[in-house]
Write an enzyme that holds these catalytic residues in place. Structure first.
Site, PDB file in Angstrom:
ATOM      1  N   LYS A   1       0.856  -1.193   0.000  1.00 22.27           N
ATOM      2  CA  LYS A   1       0.000   0.000   0.000  1.00 22.27           C
ATOM      3  C   LYS A   1       0.880   1.227   0.000  1.00 22.27           C
ATOM      4  CE  LYS A   1      -4.464   1.056   0.291  1.00 22.27           C
ATOM      5  NZ  LYS A   1      -5.618   0.217  -0.083  1.00 22.27           N
TER       6      LYS A   1
HETATM    7  N1  GLU Z   1      -7.295   0.168  -3.420  1.00 23.32           N
HETATM    8  C1  GLU Z   1      -8.056  -1.012  -3.695  1.00 23.32           C
HETATM    9  C2  GLU Z   1      -8.151  -1.877  -2.447  1.00 23.32           C
HETATM   10  O1  GLU Z   1      -7.978  -1.418  -1.349  1.00 23.32           O
HETATM   11  C3  GLU Z   1      -7.567  -1.756  -4.917  1.00 23.32           C
HETATM   12  C4  GLU Z   1      -6.171  -2.286  -4.833  1.00 23.32           C
HETATM   13  C5  GLU Z   1      -5.658  -2.859  -6.145  1.00 23.32           C
HETATM   14  O2  GLU Z   1      -6.425  -2.987  -7.075  1.00 23.32           O
HETATM   15  O3  GLU Z   1      -4.470  -3.171  -6.178  1.00 23.32           O
HETATM   16  O4  GLU Z   1      -8.473  -3.041  -2.532  1.00 23.32           O
END
Ligand code: GLU
Length: 435
Positions: free
Chosen positions: A125
């Protein structure tokens, strides 16, 4: 572990970043569930230690030339929590509330999320502390590109693949892809997902998280023997996840009683005209000026009587303080971490079925996986193929978690952690320890 509830948390908005209380720190919230699931799995002590720690944490200072000629320096993070199963995968958020602990928790959640739907990805993240609503497009572009160059050593289709999250969208993903490609001297589409369809994005990606929430809710209704038609739904958050969940649930015949954004919500016990609400937000950006329904605060909205509550905004909106007043039968966690660990047992005791975030909102990363596969293969699928494959993964993952819950007599949340921790642990055992 009782603590006084932060007044802002009570209002249904996340507490200020420096005032997380015990049980509200998102990393502790994640860890509390991890420990419980690890206990049920009888996970060996060594692996517990490994999985309690992120693999890599990067902090970068990001100088940006603002439009007024001044230089501002922003702070950005990228955390690779665990990459045993594959490249780190997870979004990047632009938000004033971003902290290292929050990004660390979100990276861990991505690890469990990818594993619960069995994608060949680890978890990562990123976040930048900034207020994008106060920045011009040009400033946001410079910020995004400089942040990308700051973390470029971890990025790559085989190592770390970002995506959109809170306050970021396909425009920023295009800048990330371009910045990375300029450094590599050739176009690399698979370095980031959630891109515009015209440049390697996948059809259905934008709607994928909301579609996944709708599918998970439908499965939960079936499990509880409740009809889909006429199901009364309340949605907190009207961004990508909340608005599309509401739209797709309405298409299934569910009745959307209330929706909200950061300023509060609108409520009609007979059901909102969701198409009209979407058209209003398209034109006016916010719900504030919508007059064809009653106003409710975000705190009141969470406590409305309904069948399904979809918290699709930010962390820690359902806490020990308000959990006892929730009158939904099912909670579908569209956001990451909307329920604090302290609230879990209160909801369980009340017989509320919580579809945990790592399962409920996994539709987004699932279609990110499809996007990555399409980019690497250079061959693109039609929207029906994307949606059919998403549906299959969401339904089978829901069933796996539900049967784990039943077999072990635990909540869907602990069962989801058990399924995913078990998958990550299995790979660690097979790979062995490099020493
Ligand atoms: N931000 C989204 C989540 O928290 C998508 C993450 C992604 O597609 O890598 O799942």
């Amino acid at each position: 572990m009782h603590t006084q509830t932060h007044p802002v948390a009570k209002a249904g908005i996340r507490p200020d970043k420096h005032t997380f209380l015990v049980g509200e720190n998102p990393f502790e919230s994640m860890m509390a569930r991890f420990d419980e699931a690890a206990h049920h799995l009888n996970l060996e002590v060594g692996l517990r230690k490994v999985l309690r720690n992120p693999e890599k944490q990067i902090i970068v200072s990001i100088p940006v030339l603002m439009d007024n000629g001044e230089v501002e320096v922003f702070t950005g993070y990228r955390v690779l929590y665990n990459t045993a199963r594959g490249p780190g995968k997870g979004g990047i958020r632009f938000d004033m509330q971003v902290t290292q602990d929050e990004v660390k928790a979100l990276a861990a959640w991505m690890t469990w999320k990818c594993a619960v739907v069995n994608l060949p990805f680890g978890g990562a993240k990123g976040g930048v502390v900034c207020d994008p609503s106060k920045m011009s497009m040009a400033e946001l572009e410079r910020l995004t590109r400089r942040y990308t160059s700051g973390i470029i050593d971890t990025l790559g289709p085989d190592s770390d693949v970002p995506a959109p999250d809170v306050n970021t969208n396909e425009r920023m993903m295009a800048w990330i892809m371009d910045t990375y490609s300029m450094h590599k001297r050739h176009t690399v589409t698979a370095v980031v997902t959630g891109k515009p369809v015209a440049m390697g994005g996948s059809l259905g990606r934008r709607e994928a998280t909301g579609r996944g929430c709708m599918i998970a809710t439908r499965e939960a209704l079936k499990l509880k023997g409740m009809p889909i038609e006429g199901t009364r739904v309340v949605v907190q958050g009207f961004g990508n996840v909340g608005s599309i969940s509401a739209e797709l649930m309405a298409e299934q015949g569910m009745k959307i009683l209330a929706v909200s954004d950061k300023d509060g919500g609108i409520y009609d016990p007979k059901g909102l005209d969701i198409k009209g609400v979407l058209a209003h937000v398209k034109e006016h950006k916010y719900l504030k000026s919508y007059t064809k329904a009653d106003r409710v605060t975000n705190a009141e909205l969470l406590e409305l009587e309904c069948d399904v509550l979809v918290p699709a905004a930010l962390e820690n909106v359902i806490t020990e303080e308000n959990a006892g007043r929730i009158r939904a039968k099912i909670i579908c966690e569209g956001a990451n971490g909307p329920t604090s660990a302290d609230a879990d047992s209160i909801l369980n005791d009340a017989g509320i079925l919580v579809i945990p975030d790592i399962l409920a909102n996994a539709g987004g990363v699932t279609v990110s996986y499809f996007e990555w596969v399409q980019d690497r293969g250079g061959y693109f699928w039609d929207e029906e193929t994307v949606n059919t494959r998403l549906e299959k993964i969401m339904v089978s993952s829901f069933q796996e978690v539900a049967s784990m819950a039943q077999r072990n007599n635990v909540s869907m949340r602990i069962a989801a952690y058990m399924v995913s921790i078990d998958r990550v642990a299995t790979v660690h055992r097979l790979r062995g320890m490099y020493a």
